[in-house]
Design a protein around this motif. Structure first.
Motif, PDB file in Angstrom:
ATOM      1  N   GLY A  69      -4.073  -6.011   4.709  1.00  0.00           N
ATOM      2  CA  GLY A  69      -5.182  -5.850   4.076  1.00  0.00           C
ATOM      3  C   GLY A  69      -6.207  -4.937   5.198  1.00  0.00           C
ATOM      4  O   GLY A  69      -6.976  -4.676   4.966  1.00  0.00           O
ATOM      5  N   SER A  70      -5.363  -4.899   6.373  1.00  0.00           N
ATOM      6  CA  SER A  70      -6.079  -4.137   7.513  1.00  0.00           C
ATOM      7  C   SER A  70      -5.294  -2.934   7.998  1.00  0.00           C
ATOM      8  O   SER A  70      -3.950  -2.764   7.449  1.00  0.00           O
ATOM      9  N   GLY A  71      -5.906  -2.119   8.922  1.00  0.00           N
ATOM     10  CA  GLY A  71      -5.256  -1.139   9.458  1.00  0.00           C
ATOM     11  C   GLY A  71      -4.164  -1.223  10.321  1.00  0.00           C
ATOM     12  O   GLY A  71      -3.467  -0.391  10.641  1.00  0.00           O
ATOM     13  N   LEU A 123      -0.267   2.617   2.953  1.00  0.00           N
ATOM     14  CA  LEU A 123      -0.532   1.317   3.490  1.00  0.00           C
ATOM     15  C   LEU A 123      -1.865   1.072   3.844  1.00  0.00           C
ATOM     16  O   LEU A 123      -2.566   0.280   4.090  1.00  0.00           O
ATOM     17  N   ARG A 124      -2.736   2.202   3.577  1.00  0.00           N
ATOM     18  CA  ARG A 124      -4.277   1.929   4.149  1.00  0.00           C
ATOM     19  C   ARG A 124      -5.086   1.089   3.049  1.00  0.00           C
ATOM     20  O   ARG A 124      -4.769   1.109   1.983  1.00  0.00           O
ATOM     21  N   PRO A 125      -6.073   0.486   3.994  1.00  0.00           N
ATOM     22  CA  PRO A 125      -7.015  -0.140   2.968  1.00  0.00           C
ATOM     23  C   PRO A 125      -8.110   0.753   2.528  1.00  0.00           C
ATOM     24  O   PRO A 125      -8.391   1.982   2.655  1.00  0.00           O
ATOM     25  N   PHE A 126      -9.031   0.017   1.719  1.00  0.00           N
ATOM     26  CA  PHE A 126     -10.176   0.913   1.083  1.00  0.00           C
ATOM     27  C   PHE A 126     -11.047   1.537   2.236  1.00  0.00           C
ATOM     28  O   PHE A 126     -11.121   1.026   3.256  1.00  0.00           O
ATOM     29  N   VAL A 128     -10.280   3.879   4.258  1.00  0.00           N
ATOM     30  CA  VAL A 128      -9.754   4.687   5.538  1.00  0.00           C
ATOM     31  C   VAL A 128      -9.110   5.718   5.033  1.00  0.00           C
ATOM     32  O   VAL A 128      -8.125   5.830   4.235  1.00  0.00           O
TER      33      VAL A 128
END
Lengths: 546, 348
Positions: free
Chosen positions: A416-418, A496-499, A501
């Motif tokens: 859930g992270s970069g 892969l990016r989270p919200f 980004v």
């Protein structure tokens, strides 16, 4: 040197862990591939696969030859000859590297299409009305794809060759000149054989990028094997089949890497000290030959960089307000931050692998390290999936454990992270960092390490006090290559990016996916501009002969 | 901290990246949307929703692998709602088991049955026709059927994008649903042999190709014509659009093939109640009008008007066959495209 690794169990452990981490998507791909039978693959073998394999082979052969020629000859010309514009060409020849392949494909199609400037000119001159009145080659073709990809990928060959020529070529050239050899003969008989490892490294990088590309070939209507991977997955809902095909592709890549290694193996036999910079006088070209050299350097720059910059710049001019869009600036900052972080992580990991390989010496390289560098050839989306599935499973397991034991919900800690994006970049671009560092390390005599070790330095001290100060050019080269490629990366980032980004390439894609690249032109222009500084620095490194 | 500092301090940058992305949106009333539709296009309608309900929305745009991502995220997935631009992706999400079937009188009242999953896993929002773009200068007829496209009289005159593109796969799947696989295979071969050249480009390129005289007819989606007609920045695109007319194939018989943009509730939705509120809102006439206006598509709610530009294309009679049934033939369609070597272009 051989027994050195036995004294460095920690290093071995770290190297193995790094290799495994980098190989994770490949391992996970194998697992996905094994979840289902090979029916779809067999069906594909009966239909489009032979054709796709042929197309892919021709595309790769074309890119290898064309990018190899442009890169090697460009490096030869700017390193050994004096002619008008040489100094500018020396760095400008790297410029096309700043252009992502999908943007290059789009720009070329626009430029050479019916409504583009070239055909407008043809119609004007020939007084034609419609496209049926005259012949114009279709850029959307295999030949077009070879040309476009070569024009933005040749800088890999150019950079590698230039570094090698600067370091090792001058004395040889001087000696050959004294013996009366002509320049062309020197190039063919001395420099090309000598630069074989560099050419092979450059071409391998260009080909891995070619195999991984989906955006450009799809737009150009060239159906490669990678294209089939996606149609299997997305249209036939067969992820396992797609994974199987992706693995088949990886076998091909593995073969390529073996060939490249074979070519690079001889590198150690070359002179180990660099020739003096000042003592060499460039051969001055005059008249027609100077003009040919000038044109040979100008062509790839004007086409590979000029056409995309012209087309996208033209659209951007109608949309100047787009440059100040706060979202664009935010995306730029995010892109730079991710690229810088990815460059650091990847070069650090690449150094561990290259140094470990050095300690292993003649015992050859671990297949694990080879596995760790093939991420570059896997399409970004597939890397991302191969990564996301096990990492998210890990996150959920940790979350379950923490909830069960401590009542704390950790959620999607990594996925859930970069962090996962950085991880994916490290996997995708490990080949560049490891390649640059391995090449750099091989140029340093093992006697350096031995002397330091004999004087009682530990491995860590040897690296820090002796090797790193000597290695900063390849470190910088590796970092800059990873930086530029991370800046351009799209397919892994978007999955892969989270919200919240957004990078420059995802920002561009949000427009481009609706066939509205024009509206993305300010961002496309910015992504190319952002790549220019590292490209300039890269060229600077190559001149010094890293 | 500006971006230049990042470039010089990779470690600081890494820390920034980690921290900035670790922080997940923490508003109480919110809906998280995983979307195949571009954020800028749905933002106006989402803003209207927030204004009316006070519920915030977060949009994550993806281009592939949405259902795989949700599946892997499992119980911890932040996703509440899926928005797609194609029936295939809705069907794939259902097949992946990441959607939840809901029974909701409001949505069912707004969206006709053929445009939603019979079990309630997904619902259409807007539709677009897969129509024939025909040259105004060179094509006299004003009606056509998909079946006609295989007629040898069009030899060398048809342009189309990549046969594996999901717009085409949707159309080919509908052909299988109506005419059967065998007939569709023959039809695909005929269509392939009528192509002016190998499939390439996007839908907009096909309009351009007609404008350039490379072909007389092409297959494309309705909304691209709207986008071209209103492109003030590149006025030449208006010329491309003006050189073509839209023919709605099979409009008078079984109806023109349409594809939908749609929505589905995620099984593990952390904000289930609010997500359903958003779904109800999106199916409403008000939202459909805003949304359809943005994307030049047709609203699905009966009685809701399409934009003026879209209305100018003429009246569309969508294919009556439930879209879920058509979606079931997608795999077969994709295999047929490979089997007949559609993407290789004309055989001769």
């Amino acid at each position: 040197m051989a027994p050195a690794t036995s004294h460095a169990p920690v290093l071995t452990a770290v190297a193995v862990i790094v290799s495994l981490l980098v190989a994770l998507p490949v391992i996970s791909l194998c697992w996905i591939a094994a979840t289902s039978g090979i029916d779809s693959l067999l069906q594909l073998f009966r239909t489009v696969l032979p054709g796709a394999a042929l197309t892919t082979s021709l595309l790769m052969a074309g890119v290898a030859v064309l990018s190899g020629m442009m890169g090697a000859m460009g490096a030869w010309l700017v390193t050994f000859f004096e002619f008008p514009g040489r100094r500018v060409f020396a760095w400008a020849m790297v410029l096309p590297l700043a252009v992502p392949t999908y943007l290059a494909a789009y720009a070329f199609v626009e430029f050479f299409s019916f409504t583009g400037p070239v055909q407008q000119f043809v119609r004007l001159v020939g007084d034609f009305q419609t496209s049926r009145d005259y012949f114009f080659p279709n850029i959307r073709s295999l030949g077009g794809a070879v040309l476009i990809l070569s024009l933005v990928l040749y800088p890999y060959v150019y950079l590698a060759c230039r570094a090698l020529f600067a370091l090792q070529g001058r004395r040889l050239v001087e000696a050959s000149q004294l013996l009366g050899a002509g320049q062309w003969r020197i190039f063919r008989r001395i420099l090309v054989p000598m630069a074989r490892p560099a050419i092979a490294l450059g071409i391998t990088l260009a080909l891995m990028e070619t195999i991984n590309d989906i955006g450009a070939v799809e737009f150009l209507g060239v159906r490669t094997l990678t294209f089939s991977v996606f149609s299997l997955w997305l249209n036939q809902g067969d992820l396992a089949g797609a994974a199987q095909l992706a693995l088949v592709l990886l076998v091909v890549v593995f073969g390529l890497i073996l060939i490249e290694r074979q070519a690079r193996r001889d590198q150690r036999y070359f002179e180990l000290r660099s020739s003096g910079q000042g003592s060499f006088s460039l051969y001055r070209l005059r008249g027609a030959t100077a003009l040919i050299a000038f044109a040979a350097c100008l062509f790839p720059i004007v086409t590979g960089f000029g056409i995309p910059a012209y087309v996208l710049g033209g659209y951007a001019l109608h949309r100047l307000e787009g440059f100040t869009d706060p979202k664009l600036l935010e995306a730029l900052a995010t892109s730079l931050a991710f690229a810088a972080a990815a460059a650091t992580v990847t070069v650090a990991a690449g150094f561990v692998l290259a140094y470990w390989a050095r300690l292993r010496g003649r015992r050859g390289e671990s297949p694990l390290v080879r596995l760790a560098t093939i991420g570059y050839a896997i399409p970004g989306t597939i890397v991302a999936l191969g990564l996301f599935i096990p990492i998210a499973a890990f996150d959920n397991a940790v979350d379950g454990f923490m909830r069960g034991s401590f009542g704390i919900a950790t959620g999607l800690l990594l996925s859930g992270s970069g962090v996962l994006i950085l991880y994916a970049y490290a996997i995708r671009f490990m080949a560049m960092a490891e390649g640059a560092l391995d090449g750099g390390l091989k140029k340093l005599s093992p006697s350096l390490d031995m002397a330091a070790r004999t004087l009682g330095r530990s491995h860590f001290q040897t690296v820090r006090q002796v090797l790193l100060p000597l290695l900063w050019p390849p470190l910088a080269t590796g970092a800059l290559l990873v930086f530029i490629d991370s800046l351009k990366e799209l397919s892994a980032t978007i999955l892969l990016r989270p919200f919240g980004v957004n990078t420059l390439s995802t920002y561009i894609y949000e427009f481009a996916s609706r066939a509205r690249i024009e509206d993305a032109s300010p961002a496309a222009f910015v992504i190319i501009l952002a790549g220019i500084t590292p490209v300039y620095l890269l060229s600077h490194m190559a001149r010094r002969g890293n | 901290m500006n971006s230049a500092t990042f470039a010089r301090r990779p470690l600081a940058a890494m820390g920034f990246v980690f921290l900035s992305t670790l922080a997940t949106p923490g508003v109480a009333a919110e809906v998280n949307i995983y979307s195949y539709r571009q954020p800028e296009l749905i933002q106006p309608v989402l803003d209207a929703f927030t204004k009316e309900t006070g519920i915030e929305t977060n949009v994550l745009f993806l281009d592939k692998g949405l259902e795989q991502r949700i599946k892997s995220e499992g119980a911890n997935s932040p996703a509440d709602l899926i928005l797609t631009v194609d029936i295939g992706r809705l069907d794939a999400a259902k097949a992946a088991g990441v959607t939840e079937a809901i029974t909701d009188a409001t949505i069912e009242g707004n969206i006709p049955a053929q445009f939603r999953d019979p079990e309630g896993h997904w619902f259409g929002l807007t539709m677009r026709g897969r129509v024939v773009y025909a040259s105004r200068d060179r094509v006299a007829q004003d009606s056509i059927t998909y079946e006609d496209l295989a007629d040898p009289k069009w030899k060398g005159k048809i342009c189309i994008r990549d046969g594996q593109h999901f717009y085409n796969i949707g159309l080919f799947a509908s052909m299988i649903a109506h005419d059967g696989a065998e007939k569709t295979e023959t039809w695909l071969e005929g269509l392939r042999d009528n192509l002016a050249h190998k499939p390439e480009g996007n839908d907009r390129s096909q309009a351009k190709a007609i404008h350039a005289g490379e072909c007389d007819i092409a297959l494309g989606n309705t909304y691209y014509v709207g986008l071209m007609l209103t492109n003030d920045k590149e006025p030449e695109q208006k010329e491309w659009a003006k050189s073509i007319k839209i023919l709605f194939p099979n409009n008078d018989t079984r109806g023109t093939h349409v594809n939908i943009s749609g929505m589905a509730l995620v099984k593990t939705a952390p904000h289930r109640e609010d997500a359903i509120k958003l779904m109800e809102f999106l199916s409403s006439g008000e939202a459909q009008t805003i949304y359809a206006e943005q994307v030049f598509e047709y609203p699905l709610k009966p009685g809701t008007q399409a934009s003026k530009v879209v209305q100018s294309f003429g009246e569309i009679h969508p294919d009556k066959l439930p879209l879920g049934e058509i979606a079931g033939h997608r795999k077969e369609a994709s295999e047929l495209v490979d089997k007949v070597g559609f993407n290789n272009g004309p055989a001769t």
